[in-house]
Design a protein around this motif. Structure first.
Motif, PDB file in Angstrom:
ATOM      1  N   ALA A 106      41.925  43.237  40.606  1.00  0.00           N
ATOM      2  CA  ALA A 106      42.725  43.460  41.817  1.00  0.00           C
ATOM      3  C   ALA A 106      43.973  44.273  41.498  1.00  0.00           C
ATOM      4  CB  ALA A 106      43.105  42.121  42.445  1.00  0.00           C
ATOM      5  N   THR A 107      44.638  43.936  40.399  1.00  0.00           N
ATOM      6  CA  THR A 107      45.840  44.672  40.020  1.00  0.00           C
ATOM      7  C   THR A 107      45.499  46.096  39.600  1.00  0.00           C
ATOM      8  OG1 THR A 107      46.951  42.642  39.305  1.00  0.00           O
ATOM      9  CG2 THR A 107      47.806  44.712  38.444  1.00  0.00           C
ATOM     10  N   VAL A 108      44.397  46.254  38.858  1.00  0.00           N
ATOM     11  CA  VAL A 108      43.981  47.597  38.451  1.00  0.00           C
ATOM     12  C   VAL A 108      43.670  48.457  39.674  1.00  0.00           C
ATOM     13  CG1 VAL A 108      42.214  48.921  37.225  1.00  0.00           C
ATOM     14  CG2 VAL A 108      43.135  46.820  36.211  1.00  0.00           C
ATOM     15  N   ALA A 109      42.981  47.861  40.661  1.00  0.00           N
ATOM     16  CA  ALA A 109      42.677  48.595  41.900  1.00  0.00           C
ATOM     17  C   ALA A 109      43.954  48.951  42.645  1.00  0.00           C
ATOM     18  CB  ALA A 109      41.750  47.765  42.777  1.00  0.00           C
ATOM     19  N   MET A 110      44.927  48.042  42.637  1.00  0.00           N
ATOM     20  CA  MET A 110      46.207  48.313  43.282  1.00  0.00           C
ATOM     21  C   MET A 110      46.900  49.506  42.639  1.00  0.00           C
ATOM     22  SD  MET A 110      49.772  47.834  42.694  1.00  0.00           S
ATOM     23  CE  MET A 110      50.010  46.402  41.658  1.00  0.00           C
ATOM     24  N   VAL A 111      46.889  49.552  41.314  1.00  0.00           N
ATOM     25  CA  VAL A 111      47.528  50.668  40.617  1.00  0.00           C
ATOM     26  C   VAL A 111      46.819  51.982  40.942  1.00  0.00           C
ATOM     27  CG1 VAL A 111      48.044  51.633  38.350  1.00  0.00           C
ATOM     28  CG2 VAL A 111      48.405  49.197  38.772  1.00  0.00           C
ATOM     29  N   LEU A 112      45.496  51.961  40.962  1.00  0.00           N
ATOM     30  CA  LEU A 112      44.743  53.163  41.314  1.00  0.00           C
ATOM     31  C   LEU A 112      45.122  53.672  42.703  1.00  0.00           C
ATOM     32  CD1 LEU A 112      41.178  52.237  39.971  1.00  0.00           C
ATOM     33  CD2 LEU A 112      42.719  53.967  39.053  1.00  0.00           C
ATOM     34  N   GLY A 113      45.239  52.750  43.655  1.00  0.00           N
ATOM     35  CA  GLY A 113      45.614  53.135  45.008  1.00  0.00           C
ATOM     36  C   GLY A 113      47.011  53.714  45.083  1.00  0.00           C
ATOM     37  N   VAL A 114      47.951  53.105  44.368  1.00  0.00           N
ATOM     38  CA  VAL A 114      49.330  53.591  44.369  1.00  0.00           C
ATOM     39  C   VAL A 114      49.406  54.983  43.750  1.00  0.00           C
ATOM     40  CG1 VAL A 114      51.622  53.221  43.374  1.00  0.00           C
ATOM     41  CG2 VAL A 114      50.385  51.309  44.400  1.00  0.00           C
ATOM     42  N   VAL A 115      48.731  55.170  42.626  1.00  0.00           N
ATOM     43  CA  VAL A 115      48.755  56.468  41.962  1.00  0.00           C
ATOM     44  C   VAL A 115      48.147  57.549  42.852  1.00  0.00           C
ATOM     45  CG1 VAL A 115      47.769  57.781  40.039  1.00  0.00           C
ATOM     46  CG2 VAL A 115      48.801  55.556  39.621  1.00  0.00           C
ATOM     47  N   ALA A 116      47.005  57.239  43.471  1.00  0.00           N
ATOM     48  CA  ALA A 116      46.349  58.223  44.340  1.00  0.00           C
ATOM     49  C   ALA A 116      47.226  58.575  45.533  1.00  0.00           C
ATOM     50  CB  ALA A 116      44.997  57.682  44.808  1.00  0.00           C
TER      51      ALA A 116
END
Length: 363
Positions: A106-116
Motif C-alpha cells: 500500500a505504501t509503495v503504491a502510494m509513493v508511485l502515485g505521488v511520484v507520477a
C-alpha cells in the motif's frame, strides 16, 4: 642517452602544465571543505545544501567570479557531471529491497502515485508556463524523485543545457531547504503522528539529506519511516532514466528519418555519427546504481563499508552540486525567475498535498 633525454628536456623547456580540469576540481574540493565547515557549525544545514549555495556564491563573488567562469570552468563542469554519476552509483547502497518490501504494498503504491502525479503535473505546468529548454523536465524530476541527484541523472540522458540544470538544482534545493523549517510546523495542525509525519516527509521532501533533517525533529520513528519511503522514490530513478533514454533515442530516429530525401542521402555519414552518440537504453551509471542496490540487499557488506560508502557518496554529490551551483548566473534568471519560482511553488503544493492524501489513505 641523448635521444631518450631529449623529449624530457623539451617538455621541461616548454613548461609542464597540469590538466585543464585540475583547477576546477581543486576549487570544488575547497567548496566541499567549506560546505562541511558550514554543516559542522550549523548541523541543521545539510552538507549538500551548503555546497550548492556556496557554488552560487562563488559564481558571483568578485574575487572568485573570474576563476569560476574562466580557468576553473572545465573542472567544475566535470565535477557536475562525472562526480554526480559516481555519487548516484553509491546512492544505491542506501537502498535494500527487503526494506522496501517491509513498507507494504500500500505504501509503495502510494509513493508511485505521488511520484507520477508530481512528475506529470509539474512537467505539464512548466510547459504551459513557457519555461526554457529542459527546465520543466528537470524540475519535475527533481521534485518527484530525489532532488539534485535526479536532475543530474536525467540531464545526462537528455543532454540538457548546463544553465537549465543549474537553475533547476537551485530551485529544488531552495524548496527542499525551506521544507526543513516549514513541514515540522505543520505536523500537529495536520493531525499526523510521528510515523505518519515521517512518511509524509519521505514522500514529499526532495533530497535525502533534507528528508533526514526534516524528519528527525519528530524522533526516531518518524526518521526511520521517512528514510524508507524516500528510498522507494530513489529506486524509481532507474526506470525513469531508462524511459527518458528510450524517448531520446526515439526522437533521434524521427529526426534522422523525418527529413527530405536529399538530406538523408547527403547526411548519411552525419546520421551515422548521430547514431553513435545516441544515449544507451540504460546508462552505465544507472546499471551501477541497480548493482549497488542488489549488493546492499544481500547483507554481505559490513556497517563500516556502508558508512564509508555513504560518506564518499555525500562528498561526491557535494562536489557535483558545488560545480552545478557555480553555473548559476543570477542576472540571467531575472528574465524567467518569476515563472520558475511560480512553478516551484505549485510543484511544492502538488507533492505535499498528494503525499498528505496518500499517507491518510495508507495509515
Amino acid at each position: 642517452m641523448t635521444l631518450t633525454a631529449a623529449p624530457g628536456r623539451a617538455r621541461q623547456a616548454a613548461g609542464w602544465r597540469p590538466p585543464a580540469t585540475s583547477y576546477g576540481l581543486g576549487l570544488a574540493v575547497a567548496g566541499v571543505t567549506a560546505a562541511w565547515g558550514v554543516h559542522r557549525l550549523l548541523p541543521a544545514v545539510p552538507l549538500l545544501t551548503a555546497a550548492v549555495v556556496l557554488g552560487i556564491v562563488a559564481a558571483h563573488l568578485p574575487g572568485a567570479r573570474g576563476l569560476v567562469r574562466g580557468v576553473c570552468r572545465a573542472g567544475l563542469s566535470l565535477a557536475g557531471k562525472r562526480l554526480m554519476r559516481l555519487g548516484i552509483v553509491l546512492l544505491g547502497l542506501k537502498l535494500s529491497l527487503n526494506d522496501v518490501l517491509g513498507l507494504g504494498w500500500a505504501t509503495v503504491a502510494m509513493v508511485l502515485g505521488v511520484v507520477a502525479a508530481t512528475f506529470w503535473g509539474t512537467w505539464w505546468l512548466g510547459r504551459r508556463m513557457g519555461l526554457r529548454g529542459d527546465q520543466p523536465l528537470l524540475i519535475a524530476t527533481g521534485y518527484s524523485i530525489c532532488g539534485a541527484s535526479a536532475i543530474g541523472a536525467v540531464s545526462e540522458v537528455s543532454d540538457s543545457d548546463e544553465r537549465d540544470v543549474a537553475t533547476s538544482v537551485a530551485l529544488v534545493t531552495l524548496c527542499g531547504t525551506l521544507a526543513i523549517a516549514v513541514l515540522p510546523l505543520l505536523q500537529h495542525p495536520l493531525g499526523l503522528g510521528d510515523a505518519a509525519f515521517g512518511r509524509w516527509v519521505g514522500a514529499s521532501v526532495h533530497d535525502v539529506g533534507q528528508v533526514v533533517a526534516t524528519a528527525q525533529t519528530a524522533g526516531p520513528a518518524a526518521l526511520g519511516d521517512a528514510v524508507l519511503v524516500k528510498l522507494v522514490r530513489v529506486a524509481l530513478l532507474a526506470p525513469l532514466v531508462a524511459v527518458l533514454a528510450t524517448s531520446v533515442r526515439a526522437r533521434g530516429r524521427v529526426k534522422r528519418t523525418g527529413g527530405s530525401g536529399s538530406q538523408e542521402i547527403g547526411g548519411q555519414e552525419a546520421g551515422g555519427q548521430e547514431a553513435k552518440r545516441r544515449p544507451p537504453l540504460v546508462p552505465l551509471f544507472v546499471l551501477g546504481f541497480l548493482a549497488m542496490t542488489a549488493l546492499r540487499s544481500t547483507d554481505v557488506l559490513s556497517t563500516a563499508v556502508l558508512d564509508t560508502a555513504a560518506t564518499a557518496q555525500e562528498l561526491l554529490l557535494a562536489a557535483a552540486l558545488f560545480g552545478l551551483g557555480s553555473a548559476v548566473h543570477l542576472p540571467s534568471l531575472t528574465r524567467t525567475g518569476a515563472r520558475v519560482a511560480a512553478l516551484g511553488l505549485c510543484a511544492w503544493v502538488v507533492i505535499a498535498g498528494a503525499s498528505y492524501g496518500g499517507v491518510l489513505l495508507t495509515t
